[in-house]
Each structure stands twice: as structure tokens, then as C-alpha cells.
Design an enzyme around this catalytic site. Sequence first.
Site, PDB file in Angstrom:
ATOM      1  N   HIS A  87      -4.881   8.563  -8.243  1.00 51.27           N
ATOM      2  CA  HIS A  87      -4.329   8.535  -6.888  1.00 51.27           C
ATOM      3  C   HIS A  87      -2.926   9.128  -6.758  1.00 51.27           C
ATOM      4  O   HIS A  87      -2.519   9.534  -5.656  1.00 51.27           O
ATOM      5  CB  HIS A  87      -4.294   7.081  -6.388  1.00 51.27           C
ATOM      6  CG  HIS A  87      -4.432   6.947  -4.905  1.00 51.27           C
ATOM      7  ND1 HIS A  87      -3.923   7.869  -4.016  1.00 51.27           N
ATOM      8  CD2 HIS A  87      -5.017   5.999  -4.143  1.00 51.27           C
ATOM      9  CE1 HIS A  87      -4.183   7.484  -2.770  1.00 51.27           C
ATOM     10  NE2 HIS A  87      -4.844   6.367  -2.823  1.00 51.27           N
ATOM     11  N   TYR A 106      -3.843  -3.524   6.411  1.00 51.68           N
ATOM     12  CA  TYR A 106      -3.344  -2.181   6.094  1.00 51.68           C
ATOM     13  C   TYR A 106      -4.418  -1.162   6.446  1.00 51.68           C
ATOM     14  O   TYR A 106      -5.547  -1.263   5.983  1.00 51.68           O
ATOM     15  CB  TYR A 106      -3.026  -2.123   4.595  1.00 51.68           C
ATOM     16  CG  TYR A 106      -2.466  -0.814   4.066  1.00 51.68           C
ATOM     17  CD1 TYR A 106      -1.151  -0.745   3.633  1.00 51.68           C
ATOM     18  CD2 TYR A 106      -3.240   0.335   3.951  1.00 51.68           C
ATOM     19  CE1 TYR A 106      -0.615   0.432   3.121  1.00 51.68           C
ATOM     20  CE2 TYR A 106      -2.719   1.515   3.453  1.00 51.68           C
ATOM     21  CZ  TYR A 106      -1.410   1.556   3.026  1.00 51.68           C
ATOM     22  OH  TYR A 106      -0.893   2.721   2.522  1.00 51.68           O
ATOM     23  N   THR A 137       1.171   9.542   3.497  1.00 50.63           N
ATOM     24  CA  THR A 137       0.529   8.508   4.313  1.00 50.63           C
ATOM     25  C   THR A 137       1.568   7.609   4.979  1.00 50.63           C
ATOM     26  O   THR A 137       2.734   7.585   4.599  1.00 50.63           O
ATOM     27  CB  THR A 137      -0.399   7.619   3.452  1.00 50.63           C
ATOM     28  OG1 THR A 137       0.374   6.975   2.428  1.00 50.63           O
ATOM     29  CG2 THR A 137      -1.508   8.441   2.836  1.00 50.63           C
TER      30      THR A 137
END
Length: 772
Positions: free
Chosen positions: A473, A589, A602
Site C-alpha cells: 500500500h 472512515y 487520499t
Amino acid sequence: MAEAHQAVAFQFTVTPDGVDFRLSREALKHIYLSGINSWKKRLIRIKNGILRGVYPGSPTSWLVVVMATVGFSYCKVDISLGLVCCIQRCLPERCGPYQTPQTRELLSMAIFSTGVWVTGIFLFRQTLKLLLSYHGWMFEMHGKTSRFTKIWAICVRLLSSQRPMLYSFQTSLPKLPVPNVAATIQKYLESVRPLLDDEEYFRMETLAKEFQDKTAPRLQKYLILKSWWATNYVSDWWEEYVYLRGRSPLMVNSNYYVMDFVLVKNTDKQAARLGNAVHAMIMYRRKLDREEIKPVMALGIVPMCCYQMERMFNTTRIPGKETDVLQHLAESRHVAVYHKGRFFKVWLYEGSRLLKPRDLEMQFQKILDDPSPPQPGEEKLAALTAGGRVEWAQARQAFFSSGKNKVSLDAIERAAFFVALDEEAHSYNPDDEASLSLYGKALLHGNCYNRWFDKSFTLISFKNGVLGLNTEHAWADAPIVGHLWEFVLGTDTFHLGYTETGHCLGEPNPMLAPPQRLQWDIPEQCQAVIESSYQIAKALADDVELYCFQFLHFGKGLIKKCRTSPDAFVQIALQLAHFRDKGKFCLTYEASMTRMFREGRTETVRSCTSESTAFVQAMMKGSHMKSDLQGLFRKASEKHQNMYRLAMTGAGIDRHLFCLYLVSKYLGVSSPFLAEVLSEPWRLSTSQIPQSQIRMFDPNQYPNHLGAGGGFGPVADDGYGVSYMIAGENTIFFHVSSKFSSSETNAQRFGNHICQALLDIADLFQVPKANN
């Protein structure tokens, strides 16, 4: 051993008569072609750098400006207002190739024209950046575009009408703005109000006011200073502190997975499917290197930042004791492959030529047919990447810093990407509810040692030809990987194809050297560390409950009849489902993107709002009129959409507070408010998976060519992770994760609540549902 001899350019033998040299022409030919290929890539990068640097200008436009200046000069019209004469006087006399007056005049006009051309490019870019800083179009109702926005759209189209390369717009994208502290705190307090009682809220309000008045002004000044100096005031800190400094296992906690087409199957030949997929990936990499991929555009006119694509290939996360490092190479000509406990190195090129799918199929088939057993300690070696980062860093330094272990580890870490050939078969069977969940589990963690979790991504191939990805990630977010995956699946299905027997098209080259088996010398101490990492990873994997399902009652087509966005519809349904599941609300979230800004990644949308909780409570009471419930739902939906737009346009809450917290740590300033904000657990973490970023095929013509999206592990031990893909007009895929060790959560139970919540909200608007 013929292949081994071909791999050596020359050999020599010492004899009584002297030294006998033997040259391998074939090897020298490959070295020569490889060098030519490398120089071609360098030249392409230089050319692209020049074209990107002068966008929206071009060499042709420069020539036009020069010709116009010369043409006006010959017509006795001085458009330079005397500047050409000034430049001519400044040129040295009687030296160089411009001794004649005519040559000096032409050179002066060329210099003037170049200055005009460069100035024009600069003004165009600054104007485009100014236009791209306008985000008012996002807040206008659909179908009610203002005149100002229409004029703005025309201007953006005019300034970006030249055919752009992938990174052409990077320098024209605006910087992510630093929000006002008071506005951020106000939005934060508003977001936690439905989660706190009056006493708790008053305490948090007091902490927030104290922070805003005393500590925040100093921290904000440093943050504004960073925003002036850095390209993006968030992204580098986000990558380092959220990802690279994390010491817990990447598997489940950070890495995520992506699924294949689930309703169609091209071939059941494992090696053939992999041959096409790997070939398509390297085609994509070549387009990436040449910047031939079109930039992703919102509404077809607003460019998105593409910098995350730079590290898609040839990238590995290197473990460290305190922090990891992302190692990215400019070039890699091989992939690393794992099968039945063995590691192999497979070359992607023959000289300068990319191997064809049929050649790659042959290479992978050779690995599948190889009967050799794993070497001692080799089978579970990749478990080191699945365990704790400190343990892996120590083992890497102690056992893999020299000798054959270093050579083999380098072959893996320097590969374009990692390939896992699994012995299991997984696919989605609509008649078997558990099949999609088992498929997801296999992609998320496998058996804990058949994925190299440090690579930018692992391409996973199951025995029946089904594919998937496990993605690290830190280097990029899911939309970037989704862009690659759409290209691969589309190219595999609609461009490369298969024979009637399921093999790749064409004939293989039998003269190719076979895959190279990597060699290891793993001592018993290292094997003990590997086993310890495996046990940690296995306990983590066994604790994950994953429930993946296809919601078939309706999709985005019928949701839009409720006059709301599909994302808002699903998010409000998740709030209703969570309250039914746990009897309470929680901090929620949802990931949104900030890629309209340079190097944006993000931002968080806090989906649990006062409006959504009011709607959920009214639904739970069951005594409200349907019209009242519709009104409450629309208020919640409008609130969610507005928050999403604010997050996308740089006016979110959490990244700002995160950066203020880091500044406070750097300065040694204590802030109880920030400490509490950053320690709040996200018990419901959600993400919508993007689709159709590339139009590889018409989804209306091929409605069954649907990927099921992907998923991730739960963020909190007592919470849920939910990813969803609104896959078409009539279907939504969900991936729900939780932990068996928590008595409060059950992924399948929550999945059932999600289905019922979607149906109940649809009933409010009398939306007809399709039959299963």
C-alpha cells in the site's frame, strides 16, 4: 548446460601454450541488444522530458513562432518592437558562425521567438493552474451548471486541447491548500457530535478551543511554510509515518487484494493465462515508460495527478529496524516466481525483444512441471515478509547480506513484480456462497508464505487459470492499481486471446533458456526466524473473517432514481447496518482522493454524521411516515456528498490534523487535543473501488465482464473493514472483514445487515428490486 554456457559472454582456459579465449557470439549478441534497448529507453525518456517540459507547447509551435517572426520581418513589420535589434547588438561581432549581418539577424529573430514561445508556455501553464484551482463545479447540482462553470470548462478544454502525455499536466496542477485551523476544528467537532454525550462533547470542545487559541497558530505557520516549499504538504509524511514506519505485519494490516473477472473465464490453463497477463503488464509498463497512457481526467477535462504510477513496477519495500524504504529501479528485465516452495527467475526479454505470450506460457509451464524439491528453509522464506518488520530487517541484515542468499534476494527485490503459482483452484460460483470469500482470503494472505508482501504487487495465479493481485500500500492507492488491472484484463480478453484449446496464440521458441532456479543457503538460526514469522502471520491470517458477496437486487441504475449518489446511498446503508449490528454508532472512515492536486493521495470522509444518525434512529423507531424518512435520508445524502466534495477539494479534516500533530512532535509541543484525535479508532473503515477508468470494452455489450473489486483487513481489532464496488446497473460487490477474536463482530452477520439496509432504504422510494 548449454543455456548456462550461453549466459556467459566469454570463457578462458590457462594452458601450457598460453590463455585460450572462447567467445559466445549468442551471449555477446544479447548483451549488445540489451545495451541498444537501454539506450533507446534513455533517448525516449529524454524526448518525453522535453515534450513534457514544454507542454502545451511543442517543437512545431516553436517553429511556427520563428517562421511568423521571420515572415513579418521580410514584410518590413517589426513585431518585436525593437527587441530583435537589441538582441542583434548584444551578439558578439566577427566570431562564431554568425559573421554575416543576415545570419546575425536570423539568430536574433530565433532568440526572440524562443523567448516569446517560452513566455507563452509559462503563461498558459499558470493560467491552466489557476483554472484548475477552481472547484465550484463540484458543488453544483447535476444538470444545473452555471454560466461561469461552462465558460471555465471551455477555457480548460482550450488550454489542454493538445494531445497530452501521461505527466504533461503535473506542473499545471495546483498545490494542496492548507485549510484554516478554525474551519478544520469546527468540522471535527461537528463530526464527533453524534458519537459523544453532552459531557464528553463539552470536554472535547474545551480541548479543541484551547488548542485553537494557544497551540495551533504556531503549528499552522510551520505547516504553511512547508506547503510553500514542498510539492504537497501531506503526501511525504503520510507515506513515511502511516506506512513505512509501521512495524506490524504488512499482510492483512496494510496490503490489499484485487479480484479477476468473476462471471467469465477465458481459459483454465494456468500457464497460458499467466503468459497473457504478464505480457499485458509489461506492455503497460512500456506505455508507462513512454508516457503513452492518457492521463485520468475527471469529467473528461480535469486532469488527475499520476505521480503514483511512477513506482508501479520494479519497486520493493525494504525492511528497516525503525522505518522501511521503498526501493525503485529504473529498469527490470525479469520477474520472480514462486511455486511449491521454490523460487525462480524468469526473463521477460530475449535481447531487446519482449517475450510473446506463448513464450511466457512455455516458461511458466516449465516451472509447473519442475519436480525438484525446495532447498532447506526455502519453502517458507516469504513468511519473513508477512511477519514483524523489525524481525525481517534483522534477519535480512544477518543472513541475506552476502553470498548466494544476497544474489537470490536481489533477484526477487529487483524483479519487475512477483508471481505466485498456486496449487489451489479458486473462483466465484454464484451457487456457492462461500466461494467468493475463500477466493478473497486466498488473495489477502494465501498460506502466509506464498506471497512476497514487500513487492509493489504480487500477481497470483490459481490452478484453474483465475488471477488476482496482492498489493503493497505504501507506494500507491487502489485506483492506481485498478488502472493497471483494467488494462491487463481488457488486453488479455479482447486483444491477446487464446486458441480453441486454451493456450496462448502463436508458437513458442524452444531455444529460450529455461527459468533460473534461485539458490539459497539458509542456516538453522534463520530457519527458526522464518518459522517464528510464519507462526505470527498464520495467527493473524486465521483470525481474519472475510465475507464477500454479490448484491443482485439492484445497482447504481435504480439508486439514481432515488435522486442521490450511489456512494452516499451505500454509506448511509452502512450506518443503518452497523447500528443494527452493534446497537451504536462509531467513527467511520471513507477514503476519498485528492488527486486533483499535485502529488495528492487520499483524504478521510467521516461518514457518521448527525444527519445520517438522525435518519438511522428514525428508521429504527419505525413510527415515522415514509415521507419524513425520505426527507431525513435526503438530508443525510446531501450532507455526505458535500463532505466528500470538501475532502476532494482539500478542505478535509484528518490530513490537516495529522500534519499538525507531526509538527507538534517535531517541535516537542504537547497537545492533548491532537493526541486524543489521533488515537481514536476507526471501527468502521470503508472504501469504494473505482472502475471503468479505461474504456477497454463496452460494458453494455459485455455485461458479464465484471471484476469483483477487492478488499482489505479490518483496521480495528473490534471493527469492520468494508470495500464495495458498484459494478454496474444491477449489481454491487461487497468485501466485509472482521476478526474472529472479537466477540463484537461477525463479518457475515454484518454483510446480511448491509443487504437488508439497502433493501429497506430502496423500499422508502418504492424502487423495484430485481429477482435473485
